[in-house]
Write a protein that holds these residues in place. Structure first.
Motif, PDB file in Angstrom:
ATOM      1  N   HIS A   1       2.644   8.252  -5.776  1.00  0.00           N
ATOM      2  CA  HIS A   1       1.858   9.484  -5.946  1.00  0.00           C
ATOM      3  C   HIS A   1       2.570  10.675  -5.332  1.00  0.00           C
ATOM      4  O   HIS A   1       2.551  11.782  -5.866  1.00  0.00           O
ATOM      5  N   LEU A   2       3.159  10.418  -4.170  1.00  0.00           N
ATOM      6  CA  LEU A   2       3.765  11.478  -3.367  1.00  0.00           C
ATOM      7  C   LEU A   2       4.957  12.132  -4.070  1.00  0.00           C
ATOM      8  O   LEU A   2       5.194  13.329  -3.915  1.00  0.00           O
TER       9      LEU A   2
ATOM     10  N   GLN B   1       0.837  -1.205   0.000  1.00  0.00           N
ATOM     11  CA  GLN B   1       0.000   0.000   0.000  1.00  0.00           C
ATOM     12  C   GLN B   1       0.866   1.246   0.000  1.00  0.00           C
ATOM     13  O   GLN B   1       0.601   2.218  -0.714  1.00  0.00           O
TER      14      GLN B   1
ATOM     15  N   TYR C   1       4.104   8.062   7.358  1.00  0.00           N
ATOM     16  CA  TYR C   1       4.412   9.500   7.318  1.00  0.00           C
ATOM     17  C   TYR C   1       5.348   9.904   8.459  1.00  0.00           C
ATOM     18  O   TYR C   1       6.173  10.803   8.297  1.00  0.00           O
TER      19      TYR C   1
ATOM     20  N   GLN D   1      -0.545   4.385   7.544  1.00  0.00           N
ATOM     21  CA  GLN D   1      -0.257   5.749   7.079  1.00  0.00           C
ATOM     22  C   GLN D   1       0.432   6.571   8.170  1.00  0.00           C
ATOM     23  O   GLN D   1       1.368   7.309   7.884  1.00  0.00           O
TER      24      GLN D   1
ATOM     25  N   GLN E   1       2.315   2.350  -3.339  1.00  0.00           N
ATOM     26  CA  GLN E   1       1.387   3.115  -4.182  1.00  0.00           C
ATOM     27  C   GLN E   1       1.355   4.578  -3.763  1.00  0.00           C
ATOM     28  O   GLN E   1       1.396   5.482  -4.597  1.00  0.00           O
ATOM     29  N   ASP E   2       1.267   4.810  -2.457  1.00  0.00           N
ATOM     30  CA  ASP E   2       1.214   6.189  -1.965  1.00  0.00           C
ATOM     31  C   ASP E   2       2.511   6.935  -2.260  1.00  0.00           C
ATOM     32  O   ASP E   2       2.492   8.114  -2.602  1.00  0.00           O
TER      33      ASP E   2
END
Ligand SMILES: [Zn+2]
Length: 280
Positions: free
Chosen positions: A223-224, A216, A264, A260, A219-220
């Motif tokens: 994009h980031l 997961q 982060y 998440q 994927q983020d």
């Protein structure tokens, strides 16, 4: 490994609802005669779960005298889980207790079923006991299967009794490669009992959460990259760092141990990442 409020329906009322429309008079009498046994077995289980010793329960104490294992399982399958079953309202209420329909065992996929904490094939008396049923995604349900914990260190994490979510136990670290990756691991606080620390790690490993979260996160991160490039152009590495720290806070506010939040937090802590490690 999210906590959930306990279902409000008792074992006895759920069992009585489940047997209420059994048309075969003899079978109905057989079921009815077992009501007390089921209620008592359920109380015994609840007391053990409350004290964190459900793994020590013996299968032989959870057979139902006069009712076969198949008949107990059929109560669950045809009269509780079945769409038109008379105890389906209890099933629905238990399913609906998962916030955002997220599976409390992986914290990621959608709830699709109920999982028996103590498997119904081995503990038939608990087949329709609400405190033994937790919302689950199909994948977690399949991974758990009919396993029964061999020791306190591998005992299933129980959303109604464990409060693992009060502390931060899920952590992540940035893998310095291109593209950057994030690896997740379990690091509970030292004040946790040793068995609970082991259970958290066992849960994470046996449900394959590391691989799930890393996929997961990938994927983020993809994009980031674009967004952070632009931020870096406008306000430099410090702008990138503030953005990541703010995202971490915002996810932490929603849930302390989501992947998440862990991701982060790790990105914001990684000098390498916010100094350009994000570029693809
Ligand atoms: Zn799941």
């Amino acid at each position: 490994m999210w906590s959930l409020p306990k279902p409000r329906y008792t074992a006895q009322e759920t069992y009585e609802a489940a047997i209420s429309k059994v048309r075969d008079k003899n079978l109905h009498a057989v079921y009815r005669a077992a009501t007390r046994t089921v209620a008592q077995a359920s109380s015994g289980y609840a007391a053990a779960a409350e004290h964190g010793v459900a793994h020590a329960l013996l299968e032989k104490d959870f057979a139902v005298k006069g009712v076969t294992r198949g008949q107990m399982i059929s109560l669950y399958d045809s009269r509780m889980a079945h769409k038109r079953g008379p105890a389906r309202y209890v099933y629905d209420a238990i399913r609906a207790a998962a916030p955002y329909n997220r599976c409390p065992l992986c914290g990621h996929r959608d709830v699709g079923t109920l999982d028996h904490v103590m498997p119904k094939t081995k503990f038939p008396a608990l087949a329709v006991t609400p405190l033994n049923l937790v919302p689950s995604c199909h994948e977690c349900n399949k991974r758990k299967g009919n396993q029964v914990a061999a020791s306190a260190h591998t005992a299933a994490v129980h959303p109604y009794y464990d409060t693992f979510d009060n502390d931060r136990w899920l952590q992540a670290t940035v893998v310095q490669q291109r593209p950057a990756a994030v690896r997740f691991f379990v690091e509970p606080p030292q004040h946790w009992a040793e068995a609970d620390q082991a259970r958290a790690r066992h849960h994470f490993d046996s449900y394959g959460l590391g691989a799930l979260y890393t996929a997961q996160a990938a994927q983020d991160l993809a994009h980031l990259g674009y967004r952070l490039e632009r931020l870096a152009n406008d306000s430099g590495p410090e702008g990138v760092r503030s953005y990541l720290v703010e995202e971490a806070e915002s996810y932490r506010f929603a849930r302390l141990n989501s992947w998440q939040t862990a991701m982060y937090t790790a990105l914001g802590d990684s000098d390498w990442y916010w100094n350009g490690g994000f570029s693809m």
